[in-house]
Enzyme design. Structure first.
Site, PDB file in Angstrom:
ATOM      1  N   SER A  96      -3.953  -9.397  -4.085  1.00 40.65           N
ATOM      2  CA  SER A  96      -4.578  -8.100  -3.089  1.00 40.65           C
ATOM      3  C   SER A  96      -5.174  -7.056  -4.013  1.00 40.65           C
ATOM      4  CB  SER A  96      -3.839  -7.635  -2.092  1.00 40.65           C
ATOM      5  OG  SER A  96      -4.335  -6.617  -1.399  1.00 40.65           O
ATOM      6  N   LYS A 128      -8.415  -7.707  -0.250  1.00 39.51           N
ATOM      7  CA  LYS A 128      -7.908  -6.410  -0.446  1.00 39.51           C
ATOM      8  C   LYS A 128      -7.459  -5.867   0.724  1.00 39.51           C
ATOM      9  CE  LYS A 128      -9.456  -1.962  -1.876  1.00 39.51           C
ATOM     10  NZ  LYS A 128      -8.023  -1.814  -2.605  1.00 39.51           N
ATOM     11  N   CYS A 153       2.149  -0.068  -1.282  1.00 39.60           N
ATOM     12  CA  CYS A 153       1.060   0.749  -2.110  1.00 39.60           C
ATOM     13  C   CYS A 153       1.561   1.912  -2.487  1.00 39.60           C
ATOM     14  CB  CYS A 153      -0.409   0.595  -1.250  1.00 39.60           C
ATOM     15  SG  CYS A 153      -1.483   1.859  -1.942  1.00 39.60           S
TER      16      CYS A 153
HETATM   17  C1  SIN Z   1      -2.036  -1.181  -3.828  1.00 39.58           C
HETATM   18  O1  SIN Z   1      -1.574  -1.136  -4.849  1.00 39.58           O
HETATM   19  O2  SIN Z   1      -1.365  -1.974  -2.828  1.00 39.58           O
HETATM   20  C2  SIN Z   1      -3.475  -1.340  -3.538  1.00 39.58           C
HETATM   21  C3  SIN Z   1      -4.155  -0.590  -4.724  1.00 39.58           C
HETATM   22  C4  SIN Z   1      -5.036   0.598  -3.937  1.00 39.58           C
HETATM   23  O3  SIN Z   1      -6.013   0.406  -3.087  1.00 39.58           O
HETATM   24  O4  SIN Z   1      -4.483   1.932  -4.195  1.00 39.58           O
END
Ligand code: SIN
Length: 315
Positions: free
Chosen positions: A31, A55, A140
Site C-alpha cells: 500500500s 493506497k 501508519c
Molecule cells: C503508511 O506508512 O502507512 C502510509 C504512508 C503515508 O501516506 O504516510
C-alpha cells in the site's frame, strides 16, 4: 515433481473465510507505493501480480503532510506522506471503476482515527464490484494516532471486530514494527477475526539537514523502508509464524525473489513489494518469474511447500 511441470504459485490468503481470497501468485504491491492503480497499471502489467493493494483511503479527503515528504537513506528511504487520498466517496467515484480491468484481486487499504471510522469504511466497501478484500492500515507512522491500533492489542481487537462485523470482505491487518514484541498484537488480530496479517509497515526514523540545522522531513519523523529494514521484517515474520494459524503477508525491503523467499521461508504465504516499485515498477513481475524458477530448480511443486520451512528441524 516432473522436471517440466509448472510449479503452483497460488495462495489463499483467507482460508478461514467462506469466499477465500485466492491469488494466482503470492506477489502484491505494498500500500502507498503504486497509488490506486490507474497510473501504475500503465507502466507495468498488473495482471501478472497476485493482487493489487491500494493506497490507504480514509473517510474524508486528505491532502497529506508538509513537504519535503521523502528522503533517500543508506539502503532505503524515509517517507512522511500523510495518507493523501480522495476520501471514501472520491475513491468509489474515481478509482474503483478501474479495478475490474486489472484482472486480479484488488485489496483496499483503509485507515481511521477511531473504531467507528474503520467500521464506516468497511461498510462502504462491502459489496463494491472489483474489491476482493480489505487491508486495515493499523500502523501508519505519519499521521496522528496512526500507530495506536497496532501498538495496543485491545484497540486493535476492537477495530478488527468492528470491521469484520461490517463486511463479508476478508480483512488483512497491517501491523507495525514499532513495538518490542509483535506476537501479542498478532494473536489479538487473529482472535478478533482477521483473515491474515501484513508484517510489516515502516519503522519510525528521521534525518537532520545539517546545513539548515533542522529535521529534513516536513513531518519531522517518517517511516523508514527499503532493503535496510528487511532483516527486521524477516525476524518479525519468523517470530509471529508459530503463534498464529492465519496467513502472513511479508513486507519490508523486498527487491528480488531471493528476498521474497527469505520472508516465505520465515513463514509468509504472500509478499508485498513497496519501495522497489519506485526504482523498478516491474519488480513484482520479476519476483513472480524468479519464484517459479527457484521452485523448478529445487523440484518443489508448490510455493506452499516452502512457507515457514526455515522452522523445520531438519534440512
Ligand atoms: C503508511 O506508512 O502507512 C502510509 C504512508 C503515508 O501516506 O504516510
Amino acid at each position: 515433481m516432473v522436471a517440466d511441470s509448472v510449479p503452483s504459485l497460488s495462495v489463499n490468503l483467507a482460508p478461514n473465510y467462506e469466499s477465500g481470497l485466492l491469488l494466482t501468485n503470492p506477489v502484491m504491491t505494498a500500500s502507498g507505493t503504486s497509488g490506486f492503480g490507474e497510473d501504475f497499471s500503465k507502466i507495468t502489467d498488473v495482471s501478472g501480480l497476485g493482487a493489487f493493494v491500494t493506497k490507504t483511503v480514509t473517510p474524508k479527503k486528505r491532502s497529506g503532510n508538509p513537504t519535503p515528504r521523502t528522503v533517500e537513506t543508506p539502503s532505503g528511504m524515509i517517507n512522511s506522506i500523510g495518507l493523501p487520498n480522495p476520501g471514501i466517496q472520491g475513491l468509489l467515484d474515481q478509482e474503483a471503476p478501474h479495478w475490474e480491468s486489472f484482472g486480479i484481486p484488488v485489496i483496499v487499504s483503509i485507515s481511521g482515527y477511531s473504531v467507528d471510522e474503520f467500521r464506516y469504511l468497511a461498510s462502504c466497501l462491502d459489496g463494491i464490484e472489483g474489491v476482493a478484500g480489505l487491508e486495515a492500515n493499523f500502523s501508519c507512522p505519519n499521521v496522528d494516532k496512526g500507530m495506536e491500533f497496532a501498538t495496543q492489542a485491545d484497540l486493535l481487537s476492537e477495530a478488527t471486530t468492528a470491521i469484520v462485523e461490517s463486511t463479508s470482505l476478508p480483512l488483512i491487518a497491517k501491523l507495525s514494527p514499532n513495538v518490542t514484541d509483535m506476537r501479542p498484537i498478532a494473536v489479538a488480530a487473529q482472535e478478533a477475526g482477521a483473515a491474515a496479517l501484513t508484517i510489516m509497515n515502516t519503522i519510525v526514523g528521521m534525518k537532520i539537514d545539517v546545513i539548515r540545522r533542522r529535521p529534513f522531513i516536513g513531518g519531522v519523523t517518517g517511516g523508514l523502508s527499503g532493503p535496510a529494514i528487511r532483516p527486521i521484517g524477516v525476524r518479525f515474520v519468523y517470530q509471529v509464524y508459530p503463534e498464529i494459524d492465519i496467513p502472513i503477508v511479508g513486507a519490508g525491503g523486498i527487491r528480488d525473489s531471493s528476498d521474497a523467499l527469505e520472508y516465505i521461508m520465515a513463514g509468509a504465504s504472500g509478499i508485498q513489494v513497496g519501495t522497489n516499485n519506485f526504482v523498478h515498477p516491474d519488480t513484482g513481475l520479476s519476483i513472480v518469474a524468479g519464484l517459479e524458477k527457484f521452485l523448478k530448480s529445487e523440484e518443489v511443486s508448490s510455493v506452499q511447500e516452502v512457507v515457514g520451512i526455515a522452522h523445520a528441524e531438519q534440512y
